[in-house]
Design a protein around this motif. Structure first.
Motif, short mmCIF file in Angstrom:
data_model
loop_
_atom_site.label_atom_id
_atom_site.label_comp_id
_atom_site.label_asym_id
_atom_site.label_seq_id
_atom_site.Cartn_x
_atom_site.Cartn_y
_atom_site.Cartn_z
N MET A 187 -2.91 10.99 -13.10
CA MET A 187 -2.39 9.78 -12.45
C MET A 187 -1.72 8.89 -13.50
N PRO A 188 -0.45 8.53 -13.30
CA PRO A 188 0.22 7.63 -14.25
C PRO A 188 -0.51 6.28 -14.33
N MET A 189 -0.48 5.68 -15.50
CA MET A 189 -1.15 4.39 -15.71
C MET A 189 -0.63 3.34 -14.72
N ALA A 190 0.65 3.34 -14.42
CA ALA A 190 1.20 2.35 -13.49
C ALA A 190 0.55 2.48 -12.11
N ILE A 191 0.26 3.70 -11.67
CA ILE A 191 -0.40 3.92 -10.38
C ILE A 191 -1.86 3.49 -10.46
N GLU B 136 -5.92 -0.40 -8.78
CA GLU B 136 -6.88 -1.44 -9.18
C GLU B 136 -6.53 -2.76 -8.50
N SER B 137 -5.25 -3.09 -8.50
CA SER B 137 -4.78 -4.32 -7.87
C SER B 137 -5.05 -4.30 -6.37
N TYR B 138 -4.82 -3.16 -5.73
CA TYR B 138 -5.09 -2.99 -4.30
C TYR B 138 -6.57 -3.23 -4.01
N LEU B 139 -7.44 -2.64 -4.84
CA LEU B 139 -8.88 -2.82 -4.66
C LEU B 139 -9.30 -4.27 -4.90
N ALA B 140 -8.65 -4.92 -5.84
CA ALA B 140 -8.97 -6.34 -6.10
C ALA B 140 -8.57 -7.21 -4.91
N ASN C 200 0.80 -1.22 0.00
CA ASN C 200 0.00 0.00 0.00
C ASN C 200 0.84 1.28 0.00
N LEU C 201 2.11 1.19 -0.40
CA LEU C 201 3.00 2.35 -0.34
C LEU C 201 3.89 2.38 -1.59
N ARG C 202 3.92 3.53 -2.27
CA ARG C 202 4.77 3.71 -3.45
C ARG C 202 5.43 5.08 -3.41
N PRO C 203 6.75 5.14 -3.70
CA PRO C 203 7.43 6.44 -3.78
C PRO C 203 7.18 7.09 -5.15
N LEU C 204 6.97 8.39 -5.14
CA LEU C 204 6.79 9.16 -6.36
C LEU C 204 7.67 10.40 -6.29
#
Length: 146
Positions: free
Chosen positions: A103-107, A112-116, A4-8
């Motif tokens: 929002m970048p597509m990768a994010i 989406e993956s997090y919600l799944a 649940n954490l990503r650096p930007l």
């Protein structure tokens, strides 16, 4: 790294806007990339309580990220980032400057993956208010004979 954490990383740029005889400096996010290589690095953290807001953002025509960048009227100093319009609205209510960026597509895929994995947020069901609920009721008073 947790799920649940990503650096930007981001760079900001100032633009001077002219309206009649007045000019104003407006800041915007010029570049946003994944990783920790830019001048401003923030960590996007996803929260279970914001799942409905993430879904709402992802289904919009242009999903956005929002950056809290200090108080309005001051040079921006990025301090936090979110994918929730609700959180961003709260920041603006507190006189905070909020910058937004596509929002970048990768994010988008990561959210989406997090919600799944964690499921969609339950739909909020609001109760209908009863007519007159919450209001003081007038009660008939009996007049006393004199």
């Amino acid at each position: 790294m947790t799920d649940n954490l990503r650096p930007l990383s981001m760079t900001l740029v100032a633009e001077t806007k002219r309206v009649n005889r007045f000019s104003e400096t407006q800041w915007r996010i010029d570049d946003l990339t994944l990783g920790e290589q830019g001048p401003h690095v923030l960590f996007l953290q996803l929260y279970m309580t914001e799942r409905a807001a993430y879904r709402f953002n992802l289904t919009s025509s242009t999903p956005r990220l929002f950056v809290r960048a200090g108080f309005t009227g001051q040079a921006p100093e990025p301090a936090a980032i979110t994918a929730s319009q609700d959180v961003a609205a709260g920041w603006m209510d507190g006189e905070q400057q909020v910058l937004e960026v596509a929002m970048p597509m990768a994010i988008q895929i990561w959210i989406e993956s997090y919600l799944a994995r964690h499921g969609e947020a339950p739909m909020e069901i609001r109760k209908k208010k009863n007519k007159g609920a919450g209001r003081a009721k007038e009660t008939p008073t009996q007049e006393k004979p004199q």
